[in-house]
Design a protein around this motif. Structure first.
Motif, PDB file in Angstrom:
ATOM      1  N   TYR A 186       0.818  -1.299  -0.091  1.00 59.04           N
ATOM      2  CA  TYR A 186       0.076   0.006  -0.006  1.00 59.04           C
ATOM      3  C   TYR A 186       0.903   1.353   0.023  1.00 59.04           C
ATOM      4  CZ  TYR A 186      -4.707  -2.172   0.650  1.00 59.04           C
ATOM      5  OH  TYR A 186      -5.890  -2.860   0.556  1.00 59.04           O
ATOM      6  N   THR A 190      -2.093   0.633 -12.446  1.00 56.80           N
ATOM      7  CA  THR A 190      -2.722  -0.649 -11.915  1.00 56.80           C
ATOM      8  C   THR A 190      -4.357  -0.564 -12.528  1.00 56.80           C
ATOM      9  OG1 THR A 190      -3.335   0.091 -10.089  1.00 56.80           O
ATOM     10  CG2 THR A 190      -1.121  -0.997 -10.260  1.00 56.80           C
ATOM     11  N   LEU A 249      -6.928  -2.670 -10.052  1.00 57.69           N
ATOM     12  CA  LEU A 249      -7.076  -2.311  -8.888  1.00 57.69           C
ATOM     13  C   LEU A 249      -7.948  -1.029  -9.070  1.00 57.69           C
ATOM     14  CD1 LEU A 249      -6.558  -1.975  -6.015  1.00 57.69           C
ATOM     15  CD2 LEU A 249      -4.357  -0.571  -6.396  1.00 57.69           C
ATOM     16  N   LYS A 250      -7.684  -0.087 -10.122  1.00 60.73           N
ATOM     17  CA  LYS A 250      -8.545   0.695 -10.274  1.00 60.73           C
ATOM     18  C   LYS A 250      -9.936   0.511 -10.610  1.00 60.73           C
ATOM     19  CE  LYS A 250      -8.960   4.884 -13.361  1.00 60.73           C
ATOM     20  NZ  LYS A 250      -8.674   5.756 -14.503  1.00 60.73           N
ATOM     21  N   ALA A 268     -11.551  -0.657  -7.086  1.00 62.36           N
ATOM     22  CA  ALA A 268     -11.759   0.465  -6.279  1.00 62.36           C
ATOM     23  C   ALA A 268     -12.823   1.460  -6.951  1.00 62.36           C
ATOM     24  CB  ALA A 268     -10.408   1.099  -6.072  1.00 62.36           C
ATOM     25  N   SER A 319       0.620  -5.501 -12.251  1.00 60.80           N
ATOM     26  CA  SER A 319       0.204  -6.094 -13.420  1.00 60.80           C
ATOM     27  C   SER A 319       0.894  -7.125 -14.126  1.00 60.80           C
ATOM     28  CB  SER A 319      -0.226  -4.759 -14.300  1.00 60.80           C
ATOM     29  OG  SER A 319      -1.300  -3.848 -13.962  1.00 60.80           O
ATOM     30  N   GLY A 347      -7.304  -5.917  -1.247  1.00 62.21           N
ATOM     31  CA  GLY A 347      -7.226  -4.659  -2.280  1.00 62.21           C
ATOM     32  C   GLY A 347      -5.876  -4.576  -2.807  1.00 62.21           C
ATOM     33  N   ALA A 348      -4.821  -4.601  -2.135  1.00 64.69           N
ATOM     34  CA  ALA A 348      -3.564  -4.234  -2.714  1.00 64.69           C
ATOM     35  C   ALA A 348      -3.218  -5.339  -3.604  1.00 64.69           C
ATOM     36  CB  ALA A 348      -2.490  -4.134  -1.569  1.00 64.69           C
ATOM     37  N   SER A 349      -3.570  -6.394  -3.388  1.00 64.99           N
ATOM     38  CA  SER A 349      -3.051  -7.545  -4.527  1.00 64.99           C
ATOM     39  C   SER A 349      -3.675  -7.259  -5.581  1.00 64.99           C
ATOM     40  CB  SER A 349      -3.193  -8.745  -3.805  1.00 64.99           C
ATOM     41  OG  SER A 349      -2.270  -8.905  -2.560  1.00 64.99           O
ATOM     42  N   PHE A 350      -4.659  -6.760  -5.913  1.00 70.18           N
ATOM     43  CA  PHE A 350      -5.242  -6.420  -7.211  1.00 70.18           C
ATOM     44  C   PHE A 350      -4.349  -5.601  -7.987  1.00 70.18           C
ATOM     45  CE2 PHE A 350      -9.167  -7.428  -5.007  1.00 70.18           C
ATOM     46  CZ  PHE A 350      -9.771  -8.508  -5.847  1.00 70.18           C
ATOM     47  N   SER A 351      -3.697  -4.838  -7.554  1.00 64.08           N
ATOM     48  CA  SER A 351      -2.446  -4.152  -8.283  1.00 64.08           C
ATOM     49  C   SER A 351      -1.482  -4.841  -9.079  1.00 64.08           C
ATOM     50  CB  SER A 351      -1.877  -3.252  -7.305  1.00 64.08           C
ATOM     51  OG  SER A 351      -1.054  -3.761  -6.465  1.00 64.08           O
TER      52      SER A 351
END
Length: 695
Positions: free
Chosen positions: A57, A67, A70-71, A74, A508, A527-531
């Motif tokens: 994060y 990313t 993640l976008k 979110a 990515s 959440g962070a891992s989606f980046s």
């Protein structure tokens, strides 16, 4: 020499010794970090558990890399996608299957079709009630991506399955070890020795030794990456290849890989032919129904009659015109000379009508020959135009019938490639159990061969070698499994930044991030891992156990306000619906909002799995009515009369809970349950959310 100097010399000597074995260590090894003049092994307490997530994060906030996934998670963008159901009907959308015994259900096929059609930055949310085959979907998704990359000769896909707790993660890794079928024949099993599972466990440091005893871990991969193992594996691999491909007599890795890929292309061509024939058939059938209605044969017969009627009408008018021309040619020249007289005009018209006879009606009022000529000319032109239109309509009908007959013939021929069944479900079954499972076995051996070749280019450090290492390891085990706590630390590399080494993340990089039991995963944990990924397949159920948050609601509200997401507490429900709230949200709710494919307006967003095969119908019917609006299709059947199952009710046990240390107990309750278990020990008990428990 001072004591300090002696210490520095000693450390310098130690540094040289380490560099001989592993140049630059611990660069890139996040389990150990330099401090002062020595090294510290990182602890795995509660703070260490979240450290990797927090570090990621911090990196995201500091550098704000691009990313897209993640976008989308979110801040979802775009309306729900138009559901072109032809995507779900394409056989070549799905190229891998995990076993030769059980095909996928309709909704499972739907999920995999939309996953194949998804683009980078997209989320496919799958609502999976208990017992509906979530693990099967996961396995087939991995198999399909593995096969498609092999067909294209690309690097293997990097697929990571993650969840928030060790139990969920070990359930996944267990499935990769036992639920992929070995098959039979020369292509069965693995061609490399000592490799059994199709999953790699990215265990935390504290669980590394324990995990290595049960699973294929990173240490397992490293043990395979030795000269001795590679030479032994190559020999065994080529021996298996000679059995599968008797010619040539002395195959090498390159020729075996090419032969495997050629066989895969041939197998996929079956599915492509089926798709091509099916598309042509459906197109011809649609065109036929649109133009000729539900009874094309009757419509064609009507058009035949119409064309014949129009032809007869035109022929009568042509005969009338011929009769009139002959009559006028036979008139005397004197009649023509005095034809301007009214009496002569009327007599000429009367004689002309008699010459035409009943070939043309509505000439009774004609008083001049010119009127008769004009009427015949106009009617003949209209009749010929109507005849031309009728003939074109008939020709179109016949062409559509011919096209349909040809498409039907080709469709029947294509179906023979998959057993010849008329029913699409049976064709899909045959494709799963025969073609797609065979493709998975072929891809397995293809990647094993690619792994042996890749070992020749094995590197050690930095991003330029970290990425090839990942691809190389994905050739042996197509899916890596990790908790969200450990995943960020696994997706890093080091680079030289001035005089220091800096840790960077592979943003990515993961081709597909699979989130399992997503309804139990806190949004801030995942959440962070989606980046780190391009696309996500998120599987879960918001109707089951919710995630447990240690953050009180006032703190949650305060954090949301501080981050600018909440202007007043009145808007908290909107954020709860979006899944962002820590006290009420989950990764599954985030995915539901981010998923653009949502065919069920009366249910929560996303795709669904409906076929329930685990519990007896009486048990799952309760949850079905309470949580799933009756959408589940129980397929286990009714419980037998002697099943020994308890009624769907509750047992009230009097007694007081006793405090013992920090826990509470109710001896009477425990004794009652134990007595019931003993009485029903010969039976298998199933709960709505649990697998078989043999007592």
């Amino acid at each position: 020499m001072s004591g300090a100097d002696s210490w520095e010399n000693y450390l310098g000597h130690c540094r040289k010794m380490v560099d001989v074995v592993s140049q630059g260590w611990p660069r890139g090894d996040l389990d150990y970090q330099p401090i002062g003049s020595g090294f510290l092994e990182l602890s795995d307490d509660a703070n260490a558990t979240v450290r990797g997530i927090l570090d990621l994060y911090d990196k995201l906030l500091a550098e704000q890399p691009d990313t897209p996934l993640l976008k989308q998670v979110a801040d979802p963008a775009g309306a729900a996608a138009y559901l072109d159901h032809r995507i779900e009907q394409e056989f070549s959308r799905r190229l891998g299957h995990s076993n030769p015994n059980f095909p996928l259900a309709q909704q499972q096929r739907q999920v995999l079709a939309w996953l194949d059609a998804s683009e980078p930055g997209e989320v496919i949310a799958v609502n999976g009630p208990p017992g509906t085959g979530k693990t099967t979907v996961l396995l087939s998704a991995v198999a399909g991506l593995w096969v498609r990359a092999a067909l294209r000769g690309e690097d293997p896909p990097v697929i990571v399955a993650a969840s928030s707790n060790n139990q969920a993660v070990t359930n996944i890794i267990d499935a990769f070890g036992k639920d992929f079928d070995r098959g039979v024949g020369p292509f069965a099993g693995r061609w490399l020795p000592d490799v059994e599972s199709f999953g790699m466990f990215l265990a935390s440091h504290s669980r590394r030794l324990e995990a290595a005893r049960r699973y294929q871990t990173e240490d397992f991969q490293a043990e395979r990456e030795t000269v001795a193992y590679v030479e032994r594996a190559k020999t065994i691999y080529l021996e298996a290849a000679r059995t599968a491909f008797p010619e040539p007599d002395n195959p090498n890795l390159g020729s075996v890989i090419a032969a495997l890929q050629k066989r895969m292309v041939s197998a996929v061509e079956k599915l492509v032919q089926v798709d091509r024939a099916n598309s042509a058939y459906r197109g011809a059938a649609s065109a036929l129904e649109t133009s000729l209605g539900s009874d094309p044969e009757a419509t064609e017969a009507f058009r035949v009659e119409e064309a014949a009627m129009r032809a007869a009408a035109a022929e009568k008018l042509r005969a009338a015109r011929t009769a009139l021309d002959r009559h006028l040619a036979a008139e005397s020249s004197l009649t023509t000379v005095v034809g301007f007289l009214t009496s002569v005009k009327e007599k000429r018209a009367a004689r002309a009508r008699l010459a035409i006879g009943d070939l043309v009606s509505e000439l009774e009022n004609a008083r001049r020959v010119s009127e008769i000529e004009d009427t015949i000319r106009f009617d003949l032109r209209a009749a010929e135009k109507a005849l031309q239109s009728a003939e074109l309509s008939l020709a179109s009908a016949r062409a559509l019938r011919l096209d349909f007959d040809e498409a039907d013939k080709n469709w029947a021929k294509a179906r023979e490639l998959l057993g010849g069944a008329d029913d699409a479900t049976e064709l899909e079954r045959q494709a799963d159990l025969d073609v797609r499972f065979s493709l998975f076995l072929l891809a397995t051996h293809y990647w094993e061969g690619r792994w042996l070749l890749a070992m020749e280019a094995k590197g050690k450090n930095g991003k330029a070698t970290v990425i090839p290492r990942w691809h190389r390891r994905m050739m042996l085990t197509p899916c890596a499994v990790a908790t969200f706590a450990s995943l960020p630390g696994k997706m890093t590399y080091t680079r030289r930044d001035g005089g220091k080494w800096a840790t960077e993340y592979l943003f990515s990089f993961i081709d597909l991030l699979i989130v399992d039991e997503a309804g139990q995963v806190l949004p801030e944990v995942s959440g962070a891992s989606f980046s780190l990924a391009k696309r996500a397949l998120v599987i879960g159920d918001t109707q089951q156990i919710e995630p447990i948050s240690s953050i009180p609601r006032p703190v949650d509200v305060s954090n949301l306000r501080h981050s600018g997401l909440l202007s007043s507490e009145a808007g908290i429900e909107t954020l709860v619906d979006r899944g962002i709230s820590s006290t009420n949200g989950s990764a599954m709710r985030l995915a539901q909002q981010a998923c653009r494919v949502s065919p069920y307006p009366d249910l929560e967003k996303g795709l669904y799995l409906f076929e329930h095969r685990r519990c007896y119908d009486e048990i799952i019917s309760f949850s079905n009515a309470l949580c799933y609006k009756g959408k589940l299709r129980p397929l286990r059947g009714k419980a037998p009369a002697d099943a020994g199952l308890p009624a769907l009710g509750y047992l009230h046990i009097d007694g007081r809970a006793l405090t013992s240390g920090s826990s509470r107990s109710n001896p009477l309750e425990a004794q009652t349950i134990a007595a019931w278990l003993d009485a029903t020990s010969a039976h298998t008990v199933r709960s709505p959310t649990a697998r078989n428990v043999d007592l």
